[in-house]
Design an enzyme around this catalytic site. Sequence first.
Site, short mmCIF file in Angstrom:
data_model
loop_
_atom_site.label_atom_id
_atom_site.label_comp_id
_atom_site.label_asym_id
_atom_site.label_seq_id
_atom_site.Cartn_x
_atom_site.Cartn_y
_atom_site.Cartn_z
N HIS A 1 32.52 34.38 48.33
CA HIS A 1 32.08 33.03 47.93
C HIS A 1 32.58 32.62 46.55
O HIS A 1 32.29 31.51 46.10
CB HIS A 1 30.55 32.88 48.05
CG HIS A 1 29.75 33.55 46.99
ND1 HIS A 1 29.15 32.85 45.98
CD2 HIS A 1 29.44 34.84 46.77
CE1 HIS A 1 28.47 33.69 45.20
NE2 HIS A 1 28.65 34.91 45.66
N GLN B 1 35.16 37.86 39.66
CA GLN B 1 35.57 36.56 39.10
C GLN B 1 37.09 36.46 38.92
O GLN B 1 37.60 35.41 38.55
CB GLN B 1 34.90 36.32 37.74
CG GLN B 1 33.41 36.07 37.83
CD GLN B 1 33.06 34.74 38.49
OE1 GLN B 1 33.91 33.87 38.72
NE2 GLN B 1 31.79 34.57 38.82
N THR C 1 26.87 46.46 61.97
CA THR C 1 27.88 45.73 62.74
C THR C 1 28.62 44.75 61.84
O THR C 1 27.99 44.02 61.06
CB THR C 1 27.19 44.98 63.91
OG1 THR C 1 26.53 45.95 64.71
CG2 THR C 1 28.20 44.22 64.75
N CYS D 1 22.76 33.83 37.68
CA CYS D 1 21.78 34.88 38.00
C CYS D 1 20.74 35.02 36.91
O CYS D 1 19.65 35.48 37.17
CB CYS D 1 22.50 36.22 38.17
SG CYS D 1 23.91 36.07 39.24
N ASN E 1 32.13 36.72 33.88
CA ASN E 1 31.71 35.53 34.61
C ASN E 1 31.15 34.44 33.71
O ASN E 1 31.16 33.27 34.07
CB ASN E 1 30.64 35.90 35.65
CG ASN E 1 29.60 36.85 35.13
OD1 ASN E 1 29.91 37.93 34.60
ND2 ASN E 1 28.35 36.47 35.23
N GLY F 1 29.42 40.81 46.54
CA GLY F 1 29.98 41.56 45.41
C GLY F 1 28.96 42.55 44.88
O GLY F 1 29.31 43.67 44.48
N SER G 1 34.51 39.25 46.00
CA SER G 1 33.46 38.58 46.78
C SER G 1 33.96 37.25 47.35
O SER G 1 34.58 36.46 46.65
CB SER G 1 32.25 38.33 45.87
OG SER G 1 31.25 37.64 46.59
#
Length: 394
Positions: A207, A185, A243, A331, A157, A70, A205
């Site tokens: 995860h 979120q 890639t 974070c 979040n 993200g 994102s």
Amino acid sequence: MRRTYLDNNATTPLHPEVMQVLKDSLGLFGNASSQHFFGQEARKAVEDARQKVATLINAKPGEIIFTSCGSESNNLVIKGVTCQDVYCKSEQSLPGKHIITSQIEHPSVMNPIKSLERQGFKVTWLPVDKYGMVDPELVEKAITKQTVLISIMTANNEIGTIEPVAEIARIARKHGVYFHTDAVQAVGKLNIDVQEMEVDFLSLSGHKLYAPKGVAALYIRPGVNVCPVLQGGHQERGLRGGTENTLGIIALGKACEIAARDREENVRKIWKLREKLRKGILEKIPEVIVNGHPEKVLPTTLSITFKYIEGESILLRLSSKGIAVSTGSACSSGTLEPSHVLLAIGLPHELAHGTIRFSLGIENTEEDIDYTLEILPGVIQELRQMSPLWPGNK
Ligand code: PLP
């Protein structure tokens, strides 16, 4: 020991169906850009996944770019829109140098914008109200001829507040300014429809929605002008060299397919658990504050301030009893600075320090909440008994 995971805003476990698809795909090693059949197999898997991501947010597959996280999606928008490289954009069409955002964005939005500010961009950091809500009127007032980008998150979040992004997007459109929303979120929890929301960019994102780490996506409305940040080959329409992470992309596609299928039922179930936890805490523990908007809030998120004690101590004691929560956002933990979000909603430092985020997910059960409500009051009481701030100790 019983293990209760209440930190789903930090990251989610893999969905069992995602895990199965990953296991089934492990042998798919071809490079999606190769023209032979190994490559074609990988390309097909990537494009199938792109379709699934697009379907979840009512976009077209060609409007989805895969990225690694993200944070990368957010950086791509912010740096890609404001790029002043005359190689990408002609001298005449260089973008203006004013950005509007809020004081409660994720660091992956705030930090690239702060970097632009240091390079001479003007930035309007909009305040929020006590619930963490951005006022669309303030957004409109802040727009100037130089404004090139407005970035406001879909849902916060830390406290879960859901922002009026559709309204802000309409204002941006009216003034011809690009609008980005960090929906990391929100995707999988709210009904996200990029057509209805009229956004130009939307980040999500993997995860955070039961896919693995290392894969994410960015919706880009056709016709908007954005330069690549990760420069390299022609992958992802030349907007993101490198890639493709075929396995991650397959997993993200599956997670989005599951979210489209199960979202409403999951949200109903999780909201009930959240309410049980919220009411239980209010009933059993005195001197607490529930942060975030009372209704316009993510069903998965419950931010609670426990007065007179430190969030870190609560977290560690709960962890020793098998309950995983977080203080502020993952974070910003590890620093002693209180969360910028909690300060922005007006909490004084000492209360911001006493705040815990419980974030629920599809794996949580009634028993998880019962267990938390059994353990938590004792932990709070014990810590308060040791706190010089607790009125009972004075
Ligand atoms: N935006 C928000 C609102 C988030 O909560 C997070 C992660 O916590 C991110 C962006 C960054 O996502 P990622 O961890 O995939 O880089």
